[in-house]
Write an enzyme that holds these catalytic residues in place. Structure first.
Site, PDB file in Angstrom:
ATOM      1  N   GLY A 169       0.830  -1.198   0.000  1.00  0.00           N
ATOM      2  CA  GLY A 169       0.000   0.000   0.000  1.00  0.00           C
ATOM      3  C   GLY A 169       0.859   1.241   0.000  1.00  0.00           C
ATOM      4  O   GLY A 169       2.083   1.178   0.091  1.00  0.00           O
ATOM      5  N   SER A 212       3.922  -5.334  -3.395  1.00  0.00           N
ATOM      6  CA  SER A 212       4.139  -3.911  -3.609  1.00  0.00           C
ATOM      7  C   SER A 212       5.100  -3.357  -2.564  1.00  0.00           C
ATOM      8  O   SER A 212       6.264  -3.756  -2.521  1.00  0.00           O
ATOM      9  CB  SER A 212       2.790  -3.189  -3.611  1.00  0.00           C
ATOM     10  OG  SER A 212       2.915  -1.859  -4.050  1.00  0.00           O
TER      11      SER A 212
END
Length: 578
Positions: A162, A248
């Site tokens: 995130g 990520s």
């Protein structure tokens, strides 16, 4: 099978995937490299109400609760370190407090402070600086006479991703019940993020004892891994078979830990979902895997102090977490003083990615990594004019722009968008493949690399996970994070209109994950009666990637040999080495 074929059931359990794994632990010892999975009926019978049996951790006894899979117990919100409030803010994590009696680990722990504007309140957990907690899913049976399991199952430690928002371990998409039903012990945990997880400052560097600061979230991750090392055997986990995995921003943590001295010996495989880039890829200047130098990060920290109206580190620590979040993430906040990310600090991250490769200090463990079809610029709804496409070619490739446009020709705006997508998807695969060749040759590592290219679009929308995009699948495509559902395999905990194809894909991919956690190889063990589609390890002389999703077969690293050669030459010619 064509790379675009809809996959059929792939092994004996595939056709039962949704029903069987809703019913409990299966998959069998064949998936686990010698670890015996407990069938659902046996697990339910032999460990009846096992969640009521206290498990002893170093801080005290805990009990869990039933998970979404029969025979799997989840232990929620176990502290692995102390509160990070007050004097502990922007310091390495301290030991967790102990407790007397039995702690009911039945509630998700608090998430670390972060902006939650625009997220439905019912999806936001409590926010607190006392947030260093973790969750454990296991279907291992404890002995009838003690609370310690005698099993030793592979351990899968997940690091969420995130960009400073919707970053917590209790989102439904990270539910570990399905992987635990297949034989892994799954751990998810909360770590500091944003200003709390990455602030560097001259005063912090001075007080650290190693002339560096920042990367507090990575330090939290090391603390969680140390907790796993010391405690996971009580939950049936094998501390000698730990996979660190992330998506990520979490993937960037895995990348850092593969270099950091602080994590040596705490893990044995690495899974990086969206993913890694070749260490001279210009994308590293703006994706989550990038970093700032310590000097730049400290300058940002000094500007942060001024922006917050403080005159010293003590003044910053006196501010409330709410004050920091509100001001740092306020609309119109200046970039100077509010830009936080990973730091090349010389301590947690001791050298550059390239430096780790060339000095051969990159940790030699099996790697599972890849990227998604519609991320890092590619999109099914991309709009681009021919003029914009040509301008991009000139800016990016300079005197080789004509060669690029010959390989990706576009006479109309629609063709320009399509060709840009084709280029972005090719470059992602090429970049990941080149990283793999660095890992196997420059770093001279012996461990295998399994690289993939995710191609499947999840159906509908998902309102249960705020990290997911709000638009319909048709416009999002195989977006950044689309593979997470299938990696964990717990589709029924989310609200998308899943199809039989989705359940089959999820069964296959989650089996790859459990195999990899068990043995360092995602493939079915030898002589398996009905094996998964074969996934070849990366070979430096064969530029391929394993398509996962709409098909399960190797595909070229680029759509033609000429495109591969062009992109390889372009990336290798870059002068900035990250």
């Amino acid at each position: 099978m064509s790379s675009r074929d809809v996959p059929q059931p792939l092994h004996a359990d595939a056709g039962l995937g949704r029903r069987r794994f809703l019913g409990g632990a299966a998959a069998g010892a064949a998936l686990l490299g010698g670890v015996t999975a407990v069938p659902a009926t046996a697990a339910t019978r032999d460990t009846a109400r096992s969640e009521d049996r206290p498990v002893r951790t170093e801080s005290g006894l805990v009990t869990g609760v039933p998970s979404a899979r029969d025979g799997v117990t989840v232990y929620k919100g176990i502290p692995y370190a102390a509160s990070t409030a007050g004097e502990n803010r922007w310091r390495p994590p301290r030991p967790a407090p102990s407790w007397k009696g039995v702690r009911a680990a039945d509630t998700w722990g608090a998430a670390c402070p972060q902006p939650v504007t625009g997220i439905d309140a019912d999806k936001v957990p409590p926010l607190s600086e006392d947030c260093l907690n973790l969750n454990v899913w296991t279907s291992a049976a404890s002995s009838s006479t003690s609370a310690v399991s005698r099993e030793r199952r592979p351990v899968f430690v997940w690091i969420y991703g995130g960009r400073n928002s919707a970053m917590w371990a209790s989102q439904p998409v990270y539910d570990g019940a399905n992987l635990a039903a297949k034989g892994a012990v799954v751990v998810t945990f909360n770590h500091r993020v944003g200003a709390f997880g990455n602030l560097a400052h001259p005063e912090l560097s001075a007080e650290s004892g190693h002339a560096a600061s920042g990367n507090w979230g990575v330090m939290d991750t090391v603390a969680a891994l140390k907790w796993v090392r010391r405690n996971i055997a009580a939950f049936g986990g094998d501390p000698e078979r730990v996979t660190i995995a992330g998506w990520s921003h979490g993937s960037s943590f895995v990348n850092i830990l593969m270099i950091s001295r602080l994590a040596r010996g705490l893990y044995h495989r690495a899974l990086l979902s969206s993913g890694v880039q070749y260490t001279k890829d210009p994308a590293l200047g703006h994706v989550a895997g990038g970093y700032s130098t310590l000097a730049a990060a400290e300058a940002n920290g000094t500007a942060f102090t001024t922006y917050m109206g403080a005159s010293s580190l003590a003044g910053l620590r006196a501010l409330s977490a709410d004050e920091i979040v509100a001001k740092v993430y306020a609309p119109g906040a200046p970039s100077a003083g509010t830009s936080f990310g990973n730091v090349l600090d010389g301590y947690v991250l001791p050298t550059t990615y390239t430096g780790a490769m060339t000095s051969r200090t990159e940790t030699d463990v099996p790697v599972y990594t890849g990227n998604n079809k519609d991320e890092n610029g590619a999109s099914p709804t991309l709009a681009m004019t021919v003029a914009q496409f040509q301008a991009y070619a000139t800016t990016t490739f300079g005197d080789r722009a004509a060669d690029f446009l010959a390989l990706y020709p576009a006479a109309t705006d629609a063709e320009a968008a399509a060709q840009y997508n084709a280029y972005a998807r090719d470059e992602e695969r090429v970049s990941t493949f080149l990283w793999g060749t660095q890992f196997r040759t420059t770093a001279s590592n012996r461990s295998p690399v399994y690289n993939y290219f995710w191609s499947h679009t999840p159906p509908g929308t998902d309102t249960s996970n705020p990290i997911m995009p709000g638009q319909d699948a048709a416009s999002a495509g195989a977006y950044h994070g689309a593979d997470l559902y299938y990696l964990f395999g717990g589709l029924d905990g989310t609200d998308r209109p899943w199809t039989d194809q989705d359940h089959t894909i999820a069964d296959t991919v989650s089996s790859y994950v459990v195999n990899f956690a068990a043995t360092g190889n995602p493939n079915s063990p030898a002589r398996h009666s009905d094996p998964l589609p074969a996934w070849p390890a990366l070979r430096t002389g064969r530029p391929l990637s394993m398509e996962i999703g709409d098909g399960f077969a190797p595909v070229p690293a680029a759509d033609s040999d000429a495109k591969y050669a062009f992109l390889k030459t372009y990336l290798e010619s870059q002068t900035t080495e990250y």
